[in-house]
Design an enzyme around this catalytic site. Structure first.
Site, mmCIF file in Angstrom:
data_model
loop_
_atom_site.group_PDB
_atom_site.id
_atom_site.type_symbol
_atom_site.label_atom_id
_atom_site.label_comp_id
_atom_site.label_asym_id
_atom_site.label_seq_id
_atom_site.Cartn_x
_atom_site.Cartn_y
_atom_site.Cartn_z
ATOM 1 N N ARG A 1 92.547 46.595 10.428
ATOM 2 C CA ARG A 1 92.867 46.190 11.745
ATOM 3 C C ARG A 1 92.583 47.053 12.919
ATOM 4 N NH1 ARG A 1 97.172 44.138 8.676
ATOM 5 N NH2 ARG A 1 96.800 41.860 8.561
ATOM 6 N N LYS B 1 81.404 47.670 24.029
ATOM 7 C CA LYS B 1 80.925 46.307 23.404
ATOM 8 C C LYS B 1 80.355 46.523 21.900
ATOM 9 C CE LYS B 1 79.632 43.847 27.498
ATOM 10 N NZ LYS B 1 78.675 42.814 28.072
ATOM 11 N N GLU C 1 66.143 49.946 30.601
ATOM 12 C CA GLU C 1 67.640 50.222 30.996
ATOM 13 C C GLU C 1 67.847 51.122 32.064
ATOM 14 O OE1 GLU C 1 69.882 47.640 30.007
ATOM 15 O OE2 GLU C 1 68.948 47.040 28.051
ATOM 16 N N LYS D 1 77.194 53.783 34.134
ATOM 17 C CA LYS D 1 77.888 52.940 33.152
ATOM 18 C C LYS D 1 79.447 53.609 33.168
ATOM 19 C CE LYS D 1 77.732 49.961 29.475
ATOM 20 N NZ LYS D 1 77.082 49.492 28.300
ATOM 21 N N GLU E 1 84.561 42.966 31.502
ATOM 22 C CA GLU E 1 83.597 42.312 32.072
ATOM 23 C C GLU E 1 84.009 41.081 32.825
ATOM 24 O OE1 GLU E 1 79.748 42.262 30.050
ATOM 25 O OE2 GLU E 1 79.259 40.371 30.848
ATOM 26 N N ARG F 1 81.367 44.504 35.865
ATOM 27 C CA ARG F 1 80.426 44.838 34.616
ATOM 28 C C ARG F 1 79.603 43.838 34.487
ATOM 29 N NH1 ARG F 1 82.573 47.198 28.956
ATOM 30 N NH2 ARG F 1 80.446 47.285 28.007
ATOM 31 N N ASN G 1 74.303 43.237 33.589
ATOM 32 C CA ASN G 1 73.312 42.467 32.734
ATOM 33 C C ASN G 1 72.125 41.890 33.541
ATOM 34 O OD1 ASN G 1 75.096 42.273 30.233
ATOM 35 N ND2 ASN G 1 76.391 40.819 31.457
ATOM 36 N N HIS H 1 69.253 40.361 32.087
ATOM 37 C CA HIS H 1 69.408 39.769 30.576
ATOM 38 C C HIS H 1 69.457 38.350 30.480
ATOM 39 C CE1 HIS H 1 70.275 44.145 30.475
ATOM 40 N NE2 HIS H 1 70.703 43.870 29.223
ATOM 41 N N HIS I 1 67.247 37.630 27.413
ATOM 42 C CA HIS I 1 68.007 37.058 26.150
ATOM 43 C C HIS I 1 67.110 35.688 25.717
ATOM 44 C CE1 HIS I 1 71.932 39.376 26.335
ATOM 45 N NE2 HIS I 1 71.200 39.709 25.764
ATOM 46 N N HIS J 1 64.412 44.647 22.575
ATOM 47 C CA HIS J 1 65.492 43.958 23.438
ATOM 48 C C HIS J 1 65.124 44.639 25.150
ATOM 49 C CE1 HIS J 1 69.440 43.304 25.436
ATOM 50 N NE2 HIS J 1 69.337 44.418 25.771
HETATM 51 N N1 LIG Z 1 76.892 47.358 22.958
HETATM 52 C C1 LIG Z 1 76.200 47.264 24.113
HETATM 53 O O1 LIG Z 1 76.707 47.326 25.251
HETATM 54 C C2 LIG Z 1 74.558 46.887 23.964
HETATM 55 C C3 LIG Z 1 73.938 47.150 25.215
HETATM 56 C C4 LIG Z 1 72.652 46.905 25.017
HETATM 57 C C5 LIG Z 1 71.960 46.819 23.952
HETATM 58 N N2 LIG Z 1 72.597 46.582 22.667
HETATM 59 C C6 LIG Z 1 72.007 46.155 21.128
HETATM 60 O O2 LIG Z 1 71.298 47.462 20.937
HETATM 61 C C7 LIG Z 1 70.259 46.743 20.179
HETATM 62 C C8 LIG Z 1 69.058 47.604 20.584
HETATM 63 O O3 LIG Z 1 69.285 49.039 20.338
HETATM 64 P P1 LIG Z 1 68.066 50.095 20.345
HETATM 65 O O4 LIG Z 1 66.983 49.698 21.203
HETATM 66 O O5 LIG Z 1 68.732 51.237 19.986
HETATM 67 O O6 LIG Z 1 67.356 49.586 18.894
HETATM 68 P P2 LIG Z 1 67.467 49.929 17.259
HETATM 69 O O7 LIG Z 1 68.721 50.303 16.999
HETATM 70 O O8 LIG Z 1 66.836 48.842 16.362
HETATM 71 O O9 LIG Z 1 66.669 51.223 17.139
HETATM 72 C C9 LIG Z 1 65.121 50.962 17.496
HETATM 73 C C10 LIG Z 1 64.388 51.727 16.417
HETATM 74 O O10 LIG Z 1 64.255 53.074 16.392
HETATM 75 C C11 LIG Z 1 64.595 53.793 15.068
HETATM 76 N N3 LIG Z 1 65.223 54.831 15.820
HETATM 77 C C12 LIG Z 1 66.552 55.152 16.260
HETATM 78 N N4 LIG Z 1 66.670 56.284 16.741
HETATM 79 C C13 LIG Z 1 65.617 57.095 16.300
HETATM 80 C C14 LIG Z 1 65.160 58.409 16.550
HETATM 81 N N5 LIG Z 1 65.822 59.223 17.026
HETATM 82 N N6 LIG Z 1 63.810 58.707 15.921
HETATM 83 C C15 LIG Z 1 63.081 57.780 15.241
HETATM 84 N N7 LIG Z 1 63.387 56.688 15.161
HETATM 85 C C16 LIG Z 1 64.552 55.993 15.671
HETATM 86 C C17 LIG Z 1 65.733 52.771 14.523
HETATM 87 O O11 LIG Z 1 65.615 52.912 13.299
HETATM 88 C C18 LIG Z 1 64.874 51.303 14.886
HETATM 89 O O12 LIG Z 1 63.903 51.215 13.834
HETATM 90 C C19 LIG Z 1 70.381 45.519 20.424
HETATM 91 O O13 LIG Z 1 70.793 44.847 19.146
HETATM 92 C C20 LIG Z 1 71.116 44.900 21.322
HETATM 93 O O14 LIG Z 1 71.708 43.769 21.583
HETATM 94 C C21 LIG Z 1 73.859 46.511 22.866
#
Ligand SMILES: NC(=O)c1ccc[n+]([C@@H]2O[C@H](COP(=O)([O-])OP(=O)(O)OC[C@H]3O[C@@H](n4cnc5c(N)ncnc54)[C@H](O)[C@@H]3O)[C@@H](O)[C@H]2O)c1
Length: 368
Positions: A128, A150, A192, A234, A244, A248, A252, A255, A259, A272
């Protein structure tokens, strides 16, 4: 050993949630800062969640820095957006339970946005609700997903449809981890970064455009300033609107279009950040159509994105109806109306729900 040139920001939540406010540590080498980890974790047990790719680079140094006498379990999940679903959350929870962790355990998300979203959601569900700390290793995660609470996973019916708001206890951003980040992932994070300039800080936008080549070369001083500025924006937005309900949503920007591109292309085809880059071009064209910004904003954005080889056109096969259908399943739909973020001026954005089919047709046409 403590690390010089560290910077600390704070995500300040409102009075009634002030006990959930948390620090963002930014610096080069902070991943290995034992004193900092002791201050964050005390003697609590830890579950480090990471993926197989990131583990090769950073799991050992992190474990070395936090180990001490505490109970510590490392949980390795498969790499990729296609694993961001309930089964992976379930795997993390099972590992934590089998290793006899309790509610006092702190989960540490070591990785990009995928690891961060999964770990945060697992922590929110574990007995929980357990604490977690974000250690983002992609640029996108450092400037965006690790801050704000998030968390969640994808569902076959759409992206990020299952989740919870669960704020981390701390965010530890080690800029050195960006050294190993592949070029395409770095560029996706840059999308971003420029978003913050568009929606919240016109001067920052102009500086980013001006220094795009230094940024492309990952100039460490510039990167530190840029990551800190993005986190500051942020943190301010999240502090004002954690759930949001209003401002907030402007984070997006791009987005709604992005998306839709990710969904229609099949998740993983476009990163993304790449989809967001193209989505921001479309949202800026929409803003021009509504008369709130001029062509020079779009030109500057295109120049910037081009320096990082980021896409500015949606897939040629995507029709207006493809966009509309994909957008209608998005979380941004309220009472059947699709919400878009548009610019009121450079550095200032708002949410609208009065965009008509013809407007979208013009935006898509202009992108061809
Ligand atoms: N929670 C939120 O507020 C929020 C906001 C924006 C995006 N997201 C989510 O984030 C995700 C995308 O995140 P991302 O772009 O970080 O992608 P990811 O987490 O898939 O990482 C991208 C790739 O880089 C590799 N990697 C990570 N760090 C590394 C490093 N230092 N050196 C070498 N390789 C490395 C990972 O293993 C992966 O293959 C999506 O699922 C999206 O929906 C969430």
């Amino acid at each position: 050993m403590s690390v010089p040139n560290q910077q600390m920001l704070t995500v300040s939540l409102p009075m009634d949630r002030a006990d959930r406010s948390y620090p963002i540590h930014i610096g080069s080498g902070v991943l290995c800062d034992r004193e900092q980890w002791l201050a964050i974790l005390g003697n609590r047990a830890v579950c480090v969640v990471t993926n197989e790719t990131i583990a090769q680079h950073y799991l050992e140094p992190l474990v070395d820095a936090i180990q001490g006498d505490r109970q510590l379990t490392s949980i390795i999940i498969p790499d990729g957006e296609e694993h961001k679903h309930m089964a992976t959350v379930s795997h993390v929870l099972t590992q934590a339970l089998e290793n006899k962790h309790e509610r006092s355990t702190v989960f540490i998300a070591l990785g990009g946005g995928v690891v961060g979203d999964i770990t945060g959601f697992a922590a929110a569900c574990f007995l929980r609700g357990a604490d977690f700390v974000q250690v983002p290793t992609t640029l996108l995660a450092q400037v965006d997903s690790s801050v704000g609470g998030k968390t969640g996973v994808n569902h076959p019916m759409g992206k990020n449809l299952i989740g919870a708001f669960h704020q981390p206890r701390a965010v530890v951003i080690d800029l050195k981890t960006l050294d190993s980040l592949p070029e395409r992932e770095y560029a996706a994070g840059i999308a971003e970064v420029i978003k913050y300039g568009l929606i919240a800080d016109a001067d920052f936008f102009r500086e980013l455009v001006k220094h795009r080549q230094r940024l492309r070369a990952r100039d460490p001083d510039l990167l530190r300033q840029v990551v800190a500025r993005c986190c500051q924006i942020k943190a301010d937005v999240v502090g004002r609107d954690e759930r949001e309900a209003g401002i907030r949503a402007t984070l997006n920007y791009g987005h709604t279009f992005g998306h839709a591109i990710e969904k229609v292309s099949g998740y993983g085809e476009w990163l993304h950040g790449e989809a967001v880059a193209c989505g921001m071009v479309m949202a800026t064209r929409l803003s021009i159509l509504r008369g709130s910004v001029k062509q020079d904003t779009l030109d500057a954005l295109l120049t910037f994105l081009d320096a990082f080889d980021l896409p500015c056109k949606p897939p040629a096969v995507m029709s207006l109806d493809d966009f509309l259908q994909a957008m209608s399943g998005d979380k941004k739909v309220i009472d059947g109306r699709i919400r878009f973020i548009v610019l009121q001026s450079l550095g200032d954005a708002l949410t609208v729900d009065d965009v008509f089919r013809d407007d979208l047709a013009k935006v898509i046409e202009a992108c061809r």
